[in-house]
Design an enzyme around this catalytic site. Sequence first.
Site, mmCIF file in Angstrom:
data_model
loop_
_atom_site.group_PDB
_atom_site.id
_atom_site.type_symbol
_atom_site.label_atom_id
_atom_site.label_comp_id
_atom_site.label_asym_id
_atom_site.label_seq_id
_atom_site.Cartn_x
_atom_site.Cartn_y
_atom_site.Cartn_z
ATOM 1 N N ARG A 92 0.863 -1.181 0.000
ATOM 2 C CA ARG A 92 0.000 0.000 0.000
ATOM 3 C C ARG A 92 0.896 1.226 0.000
ATOM 4 N NH1 ARG A 92 -4.894 0.248 -1.276
ATOM 5 N NH2 ARG A 92 -5.229 2.052 0.054
ATOM 6 N N ILE A 93 0.503 2.208 -0.794
ATOM 7 C CA ILE A 93 1.225 3.481 -0.733
ATOM 8 C C ILE A 93 0.622 4.286 0.416
ATOM 9 C CG2 ILE A 93 1.661 5.635 -1.968
ATOM 10 C CD1 ILE A 93 1.866 3.955 -4.506
ATOM 11 N N LEU A 94 1.482 4.798 1.280
ATOM 12 C CA LEU A 94 1.013 5.537 2.455
ATOM 13 C C LEU A 94 0.924 7.027 2.138
ATOM 14 C CD1 LEU A 94 3.288 3.537 4.884
ATOM 15 C CD2 LEU A 94 0.784 3.419 4.813
ATOM 16 N N HIS A 110 13.579 -3.127 0.519
ATOM 17 C CA HIS A 110 13.285 -3.096 -0.925
ATOM 18 C C HIS A 110 14.287 -4.001 -1.643
ATOM 19 C CE1 HIS A 110 11.828 -1.346 -4.680
ATOM 20 N NE2 HIS A 110 13.084 -1.349 -5.074
HETATM 21 C C1 GRF Z 1 10.326 -8.689 -0.394
HETATM 22 O O1 GRF Z 1 11.087 -8.980 -1.521
HETATM 23 C C2 GRF Z 1 10.454 -7.224 -0.042
HETATM 24 O O2 GRF Z 1 11.715 -6.701 -0.325
HETATM 25 C C3 GRF Z 1 9.430 -6.586 -0.927
HETATM 26 O O3 GRF Z 1 8.346 -7.488 -0.933
HETATM 27 C C4 GRF Z 1 8.825 -8.807 -0.667
HETATM 28 C C5 GRF Z 1 8.068 -9.302 0.525
HETATM 29 O O4 GRF Z 1 8.360 -10.642 0.820
HETATM 30 N N1 GRF Z 1 9.117 -5.255 -0.470
HETATM 31 P P1 GRF Z 1 7.945 -11.266 2.232
HETATM 32 O O5 GRF Z 1 6.435 -11.065 2.383
HETATM 33 O O6 GRF Z 1 8.726 -10.560 3.285
HETATM 34 O O7 GRF Z 1 8.282 -12.709 2.117
#
Ligand code: GRF
Length: 201
Positions: A92-94, A110
């Site tokens: 979700r974008i906050l 990320h």
């Molecule tokens: C991860 O790759 C994270 O970097 C990205 O979304 C993915 C989430 O994976 N923002 P999980 O739900 O933590 O397994």
Amino acid sequence: MTAKRTAILISGRGSNMAALIAAAANPGYPAQIALVLSNQPLAGGLKRAQAHNIAVAIIPHQGKTRSQFDAELDATLREHGIELVCLAGFMRILTDDFVRAWAGRIINIHPSLLPAFKGTHVHAQALAAGVRISGCTAHFVVPELDAGPIIEQACVRVEPDDTEASLAARILAEEHRIYPQALRLLASGRVRLEDGRAVFS
Ligand code: GRF
């Protein structure tokens, strides 16, 4: 020092959440996971959190404006006495208002070496660009998407035969390593957000 009450916000399987929960189980870790919150009632991570006896909350986003959703989110975090927030696959974008209210207390993981490859389809972006190294970044959340000051990064080699899935899996293993390190730095006060920069001490 009491461990900082931390919420993890998820939308899916929650493997980064699980890594943070595992780290926080270590004696002396400066954060405790006090709440796992999802906008998706069926997020796999919710069951994993409950299995660890962690409080969970679900705030569906359908039929709400971003401001309404974020107001509910903010109220729930405050009800649980939350001091720090970790986004972990939270799709979700906050709103700027929410992010400003939690400035310096909210971080994200990320799956690229920011500032390269922001947004979604990150591994496809990396493969299309032909980079030989990608990785992951833990950073403070600021109103601009994936643009916050960097707390921790790890790099991963891109192999010639990599697919999105194979690259994602190798990067994910590094996410699980650095996200708990980033939360440790934040919760222990060894990194803070100051004038739009991450300041380490
Ligand atoms: C991860 O790759 C994270 O970097 C990205 O979304 C993915 C989430 O994976 N923002 P999980 O739900 O933590 O397994």
